[in-house]
Design a protein around this motif. Structure first.
Motif, PDB file in Angstrom:
ATOM      1  N   VAL A   1      -4.927 -40.759 -23.261  1.00 35.84           N
ATOM      2  CA  VAL A   1      -5.662 -39.538 -23.606  1.00 35.84           C
ATOM      3  C   VAL A   1      -6.591 -39.800 -24.788  1.00 35.84           C
ATOM      4  CG1 VAL A   1      -5.422 -37.190 -24.514  1.00 35.84           C
ATOM      5  CG2 VAL A   1      -3.971 -37.953 -22.636  1.00 35.84           C
ATOM      6  N   ASP A   2      -6.062 -40.416 -25.834  1.00 37.44           N
ATOM      7  CA  ASP A   2      -6.882 -40.679 -27.021  1.00 37.44           C
ATOM      8  C   ASP A   2      -8.054 -41.607 -26.717  1.00 37.44           C
ATOM      9  OD1 ASP A   2      -5.274 -39.038 -28.520  1.00 37.44           O
ATOM     10  OD2 ASP A   2      -4.128 -40.682 -29.433  1.00 37.44           O
TER      11      ASP A   2
ATOM     12  N   GLY B   1     -14.527 -38.635 -22.505  1.00 33.87           N
ATOM     13  CA  GLY B   1     -14.743 -38.432 -21.069  1.00 33.87           C
ATOM     14  C   GLY B   1     -13.859 -37.328 -20.542  1.00 33.87           C
ATOM     15  N   ARG B   2     -13.233 -37.592 -19.396  1.00 33.75           N
ATOM     16  CA  ARG B   2     -12.366 -36.592 -18.779  1.00 33.75           C
ATOM     17  C   ARG B   2     -11.040 -37.232 -18.400  1.00 33.75           C
ATOM     18  NH1 ARG B   2     -14.709 -31.855 -16.131  1.00 33.75           N
ATOM     19  NH2 ARG B   2     -12.930 -32.139 -14.774  1.00 33.75           N
ATOM     20  N   PRO B   3     -10.087 -37.296 -19.325  1.00 37.26           N
ATOM     21  CA  PRO B   3      -8.780 -37.830 -18.930  1.00 37.26           C
ATOM     22  C   PRO B   3      -8.151 -36.932 -17.872  1.00 37.26           C
ATOM     23  CG  PRO B   3      -8.745 -37.084 -21.228  1.00 37.26           C
ATOM     24  CD  PRO B   3     -10.126 -36.879 -20.700  1.00 37.26           C
TER      25      PRO B   3
ATOM     26  N   ALA C   1      -0.608 -39.876 -15.118  1.00 37.97           N
ATOM     27  CA  ALA C   1       0.595 -40.120 -14.312  1.00 37.97           C
ATOM     28  C   ALA C   1       0.697 -41.594 -13.934  1.00 37.97           C
ATOM     29  CB  ALA C   1       0.569 -39.248 -13.061  1.00 37.97           C
ATOM     30  N   GLU C   2      -0.435 -42.224 -13.650  1.00 35.66           N
ATOM     31  CA  GLU C   2      -0.429 -43.657 -13.348  1.00 35.66           C
ATOM     32  C   GLU C   2       0.047 -44.461 -14.553  1.00 35.66           C
ATOM     33  OE1 GLU C   2      -4.337 -44.667 -11.954  1.00 35.66           O
ATOM     34  OE2 GLU C   2      -4.089 -43.527 -10.099  1.00 35.66           O
TER      35      GLU C   2
ATOM     36  N   THR D   1       1.049 -27.773 -21.321  1.00 36.11           N
ATOM     37  CA  THR D   1       0.520 -28.460 -20.143  1.00 36.11           C
ATOM     38  C   THR D   1      -0.341 -29.645 -20.579  1.00 36.11           C
ATOM     39  OG1 THR D   1      -1.449 -27.094 -20.076  1.00 36.11           O
ATOM     40  CG2 THR D   1       0.476 -26.315 -18.818  1.00 36.11           C
ATOM     41  N   PHE D   2      -0.618 -30.521 -19.636  1.00 35.37           N
ATOM     42  CA  PHE D   2      -1.441 -31.691 -19.928  1.00 35.37           C
ATOM     43  C   PHE D   2      -2.828 -31.285 -20.412  1.00 35.37           C
ATOM     44  CE2 PHE D   2      -4.441 -35.003 -18.551  1.00 35.37           C
ATOM     45  CZ  PHE D   2      -3.955 -36.062 -19.295  1.00 35.37           C
ATOM     46  N   SER D   3      -3.452 -30.304 -19.755  1.00 35.86           N
ATOM     47  CA  SER D   3      -4.804 -29.903 -20.161  1.00 35.86           C
ATOM     48  C   SER D   3      -4.814 -29.297 -21.559  1.00 35.86           C
ATOM     49  CB  SER D   3      -5.413 -28.929 -19.151  1.00 35.86           C
ATOM     50  OG  SER D   3      -4.630 -27.770 -19.059  1.00 35.86           O
ATOM     51  N   ARG D   4      -3.771 -28.554 -21.901  1.00 35.02           N
ATOM     52  CA  ARG D   4      -3.672 -27.980 -23.248  1.00 35.02           C
ATOM     53  C   ARG D   4      -3.484 -29.092 -24.288  1.00 35.02           C
ATOM     54  NH1 ARG D   4      -5.124 -22.968 -25.012  1.00 35.02           N
ATOM     55  NH2 ARG D   4      -3.687 -22.217 -26.584  1.00 35.02           N
ATOM     56  N   PHE D   5      -2.707 -30.098 -23.934  1.00 31.14           N
ATOM     57  CA  PHE D   5      -2.505 -31.245 -24.817  1.00 31.14           C
ATOM     58  C   PHE D   5      -3.828 -31.966 -25.079  1.00 31.14           C
ATOM     59  CE2 PHE D   5      -1.617 -35.792 -25.371  1.00 31.14           C
ATOM     60  CZ  PHE D   5      -0.753 -35.762 -26.457  1.00 31.14           C
TER      61      PHE D   5
END
Length: 155
Positions: free
Chosen positions: A49-50, A55-57, A63-64, A84-88
């Motif tokens: 993510v970092d 871009g767009r993680p 998951a990969e 959630t992942f998007s909130r993170f």
């Protein structure tokens, strides 16, 4: 007589179950279930993510990194982080933006684009929703000497 000797130490229900079911019941009762991501998975996802904030993680890419299916990863991620992942991802983008606002004189538009927001308006909406102030208000307060700003932190 051999059957009686084998079942003597077991309760009546356990004696009627197939051996595999007995082993599974003992295993589930003896060991607690792990909730959330394992430490190595959390570290790899956070690094992913970092590294991709400009871009767009994606949840599929994360998951990969954790070597899980996207749906199972989503459940485990929420158990680990409570969001959630998007909130993170939004939180991590805001954290990066906060450090850039304090550490540089770049415009808010440049910072918004560098942190992966589509435009300054998107940045301002997200920032205000998470922090409770606009980026320019927060920046004015943050650069004042002696003021302490509480940046959000996850993981």
């Amino acid at each position: 007589m051999a059957q009686a000797e084998l079942t003597r130490g077991l309760d009546a229900d356990a004696a009627r179950r197939p051996p595999a079911a007995i082993g599974e019941a003992a295993l589930s009762a003896a060991s607690p279930r792990w909730e959330g991501l394992l430490p190595w998975q959390a570290r790899r996802v956070r690094d992913y993510v970092d590294g991709g904030l400009d871009g767009r993680p994606s949840i599929r890419g994360a998951a990969e990194q954790a070597r899980l299916s996207p749906s199972y990863f989503s459940r485990r991620f929420r158990q680990s982080y409570g969001v959630t992942f998007s909130r993170f991802v939004a939180h991590r983008r805001i954290e990066r933006a906060q450090s850039m606002m304090v550490g540089s004189s770049s415009s808010l538009c440049q910072i918004a684009l560098a942190c992966g927001f589509t435009d300054q308006a998107h940045f301002t909406r997200t920032f205000g929703g998470l922090i409770g102030a606009t980026p320019s208000q927060w920046r004015r307060i943050a650069v004042r000497p002696g003021d302490e700003i509480n940046a959000i932190a996850y993981g």
